[in-house]
Motif scaffolding. Structure first.
Motif, PDB file in Angstrom:
ATOM      1  N   SER A 143       0.855  -1.193   0.000  1.00 42.68           N
ATOM      2  CA  SER A 143       0.000   0.000   0.000  1.00 42.68           C
ATOM      3  C   SER A 143       0.883   1.232   0.000  1.00 42.68           C
ATOM      4  O   SER A 143       1.740   1.387   0.866  1.00 42.68           O
ATOM      5  CB  SER A 143      -0.915   0.015   1.229  1.00 42.68           C
ATOM      6  N   ILE A 144       0.674   2.100  -0.976  1.00 39.78           N
ATOM      7  CA  ILE A 144       1.490   3.311  -1.067  1.00 39.78           C
ATOM      8  C   ILE A 144       1.266   4.219   0.139  1.00 39.78           C
ATOM      9  O   ILE A 144       2.135   4.986   0.534  1.00 39.78           O
ATOM     10  CB  ILE A 144       1.186   4.049  -2.394  1.00 39.78           C
ATOM     11  N   PHE A 179      10.818   5.060  -8.751  1.00 41.13           N
ATOM     12  CA  PHE A 179       9.560   4.838  -8.039  1.00 41.13           C
ATOM     13  C   PHE A 179       8.413   5.217  -8.971  1.00 41.13           C
ATOM     14  O   PHE A 179       8.350   6.343  -9.465  1.00 41.13           O
ATOM     15  CB  PHE A 179       9.522   5.701  -6.776  1.00 41.13           C
ATOM     16  N   VAL A 180       7.508   4.271  -9.226  1.00 48.83           N
ATOM     17  CA  VAL A 180       6.359   4.488 -10.114  1.00 48.83           C
ATOM     18  C   VAL A 180       5.093   4.117  -9.357  1.00 48.83           C
ATOM     19  O   VAL A 180       5.021   3.036  -8.757  1.00 48.83           O
ATOM     20  CB  VAL A 180       6.467   3.639 -11.399  1.00 48.83           C
ATOM     21  N   GLY A 181       4.110   5.006  -9.347  1.00 51.42           N
ATOM     22  CA  GLY A 181       2.909   4.729  -8.567  1.00 51.42           C
ATOM     23  C   GLY A 181       1.648   5.257  -9.220  1.00 51.42           C
ATOM     24  O   GLY A 181       1.679   6.019 -10.192  1.00 51.42           O
ATOM     25  N   LEU A 182       0.519   4.854  -8.651  1.00 45.49           N
ATOM     26  CA  LEU A 182      -0.796   5.292  -9.092  1.00 45.49           C
ATOM     27  C   LEU A 182      -1.645   5.547  -7.861  1.00 45.49           C
ATOM     28  O   LEU A 182      -1.817   4.661  -7.017  1.00 45.49           O
ATOM     29  CB  LEU A 182      -1.465   4.219  -9.963  1.00 45.49           C
ATOM     30  N   CYS A 183      -2.178   6.764  -7.729  1.00 48.79           N
ATOM     31  CA  CYS A 183      -3.051   7.101  -6.603  1.00 48.79           C
ATOM     32  C   CYS A 183      -4.448   6.561  -6.882  1.00 48.79           C
ATOM     33  O   CYS A 183      -5.012   6.813  -7.956  1.00 48.79           O
ATOM     34  CB  CYS A 183      -3.099   8.613  -6.402  1.00 48.79           C
ATOM     35  N   LEU A 186      -1.064  14.880  -5.500  1.00 50.03           N
ATOM     36  CA  LEU A 186      -1.407  13.608  -6.122  1.00 50.03           C
ATOM     37  C   LEU A 186      -2.852  13.271  -5.769  1.00 50.03           C
ATOM     38  O   LEU A 186      -3.204  13.167  -4.593  1.00 50.03           O
ATOM     39  CB  LEU A 186      -0.459  12.520  -5.610  1.00 50.03           C
ATOM     40  N   ASN A 187      -3.697  13.115  -6.784  1.00 47.96           N
ATOM     41  CA  ASN A 187      -5.110  12.809  -6.601  1.00 47.96           C
ATOM     42  C   ASN A 187      -5.455  11.475  -7.270  1.00 47.96           C
ATOM     43  O   ASN A 187      -4.647  10.957  -8.064  1.00 47.96           O
ATOM     44  CB  ASN A 187      -5.968  13.928  -7.198  1.00 47.96           C
ATOM     45  N   PRO A 188      -6.632  10.905  -6.986  1.00 53.15           N
ATOM     46  CA  PRO A 188      -7.013   9.636  -7.617  1.00 53.15           C
ATOM     47  C   PRO A 188      -6.938   9.721  -9.148  1.00 53.15           C
ATOM     48  O   PRO A 188      -7.397  10.696  -9.754  1.00 53.15           O
ATOM     49  CB  PRO A 188      -8.465   9.432  -7.149  1.00 53.15           C
ATOM     50  N   GLY A 189      -6.314   8.707  -9.736  1.00 52.08           N
ATOM     51  CA  GLY A 189      -6.131   8.691 -11.179  1.00 52.08           C
ATOM     52  C   GLY A 189      -4.841   9.323 -11.644  1.00 52.08           C
ATOM     53  O   GLY A 189      -4.539   9.324 -12.840  1.00 52.08           O
TER      54      GLY A 189
END
Length: 287
Positions: A27-28, A44-48, A64-67
Motif C-alpha cells: 500500500s502506497i 519509483f512508479v505509482g498510481l493514486c 497527487l489525486n485519484p487517477g
C-alpha cells in the motif's frame, strides 16, 4: 537530507519483492516517511487510487489525486510530504540495475526520465488507469510464483509494457502542453533530442550549443535550471549507459566500443569510464 536506496525501501515497506531489484508495495499509503527530505536512489512508479498527497519534488510542490500517476527517481529530492488520512494507491520501486537490464532502448529510457523531470505527477485517462491497475495485479501474481523459472524475465517484460503505455500517456500530455512550454523547456527538450541523436559522436557542450544557435554558458544555465543537471551530466548519462549496455550485451572488444563511440583510443575510453564508474571497462564486464 537522507539518500533512500532500494535496500532502505525494502527494510521499511511491506510487499512482494524480486531479490533487491523490485518491490511491489502492499500500500502506497503505508510507507513510513520521516519529516526529513530524502533523495531517491531508485526508480519509483505509482498510481493514486484514493485520497490525496501533497509533497515537493526538487522544491516544486505537487498534489497527487485519484487517477494520477507519479514517476520519481534519478536523484530527485522529495520533501514536505503530507498525505490525507485516506491516501492510498499502488506502486513499485525498482533498482536502476534492473531498469537498465530490461530497458534496452535508450530512447525509451530517456523519454521516461526526461518526462519525469518536468511532470513527476500526471493524470491518466480511465482506459490508462484500468491498464495500469491490470499491470500491477499481474505483477503481484507473478511475484507470488517464486518457483517460476522465468519470473525475472516475465516481470521485466511486464514493466517494459507498462512503460510503453505510460509513455503513450506522456506523449499525449506533452502534445497538449507544447503551446505553453517556456523557452527554457524548449531549449532543454531540443538539447536532449540532439544528445539522443549524436551522443555516439559528440560529447562537447560547445558543439550542442552551436547546433542550437546559443552560447555554451547560456545552454549550461538553462539546462541546469530546468533539469537540475548540467549538459555534461546529461551527455555522460547517455554515453555511460551505452558503454555499459555494450559491455554487458555484446561481444565487442573494448577497442571496438571505443571506435564505435568515437573515442580517440581504447585508453581514453577507459579513463572516461573509470572517472564516472569507479572501475575500468574490463572490470565492469567481468563484474
Amino acid at each position: 537530507m537522507k539518500d533512500i536506496s532500494m535496500a532502505d525501501i525494502l527494510n521499511i515497506s511491506e510487499g512482494m519483492h524480486l531479490d533487491d531489484d523490485l518491490l511491489l508495495l502492499k500500500s502506497i499509503g503505508e510507507i513510513p516517511v520521516s519529516g526529513d527530505a530524502w533523495r531517491l536512489k531508485c526508480l519509483f512508479v505509482g498510481l493514486c487510487t484514493k485520497g490525496s498527497a501533497r509533497y515537493t519534488v526538487d522544491t516544486e510542490e505537487f498534489v497527487l489525486n485519484p487517477g494520477d500517476a507519479l514517476i520519481v527517481g534519478d536523484d530527485h529530492v522529495i520533501d514536505n510530504y503530507i498525505p490525507s488520512s485516506d491516501f492510498d494507491g499502488k506502486a513499485f520501486a525498482m533498482s536502476y540495475k534492473f531498469y537498465y537490464e530490461i530497458i534496452k532502448n535508450i530512447h525509451r529510457l530517456s523519454s521516461l526520465l526526461l518526462f519525469s523531470c518536468n511532470y513527476p505527477v500526471f493524470s491518466l485517462t480511465s482506459v490508462e488507469i484500468e491498464a495500469v491497475n491490470s499491470y500491477f495485479d499481474i505483477m503481484n501474481a507473478k511475484l507470488m510464483q517464486k518457483e517460476h523459472r522465468f519470473r525475472r524475465e516475465l516481470l521485466g517484460s511486464l514493466i517494459n509494457t507498462m512503460i510503453c503505455d505510460l509513455s503513450n500517456a506522456m506523449y499525449r500530455i506533452q502534445k497538449h502542453e507544447e503551446a505553453v512550454n517556456t523557452s527554457a523547456d524548449i531549449i532543454f527538450t531540443r538539447f536532449i533530442r540532439l544528445v539522443e541523436k549524436y551522443y555516439r559522436k559528440e560529447r562537447m557542450v560547445q558543439w550542442y550549443a552551436g547546433e542550437l544557435g546559443i552560447g555554451p554558458k547560456y545552454l549550461a544555465e538553462t539546462v541546469k535550471r530546468t533539469s537540475k543537471r548540467t549538459p555534461n551530466e546529461w551527455i555522460d548519462k547517455y554515453v555511460i549507459l551505452e558503454v555499459r549496455l555494450m559491455l554487458k550485451n555484446s561481444s565487442m572488444s573494448i577497442k571496438e566500443i571505443a571506435d564505435d563511440l568515437n573515442f580517440p583510443s581504447q585508453s581514453s575510453l577507459g579513463k572516461y569510464f573509470k572517472e564516472r564508474m569507479g572501475m575500468s571497462p574490463s572490470q565492469y564486464r567481468k563484474k
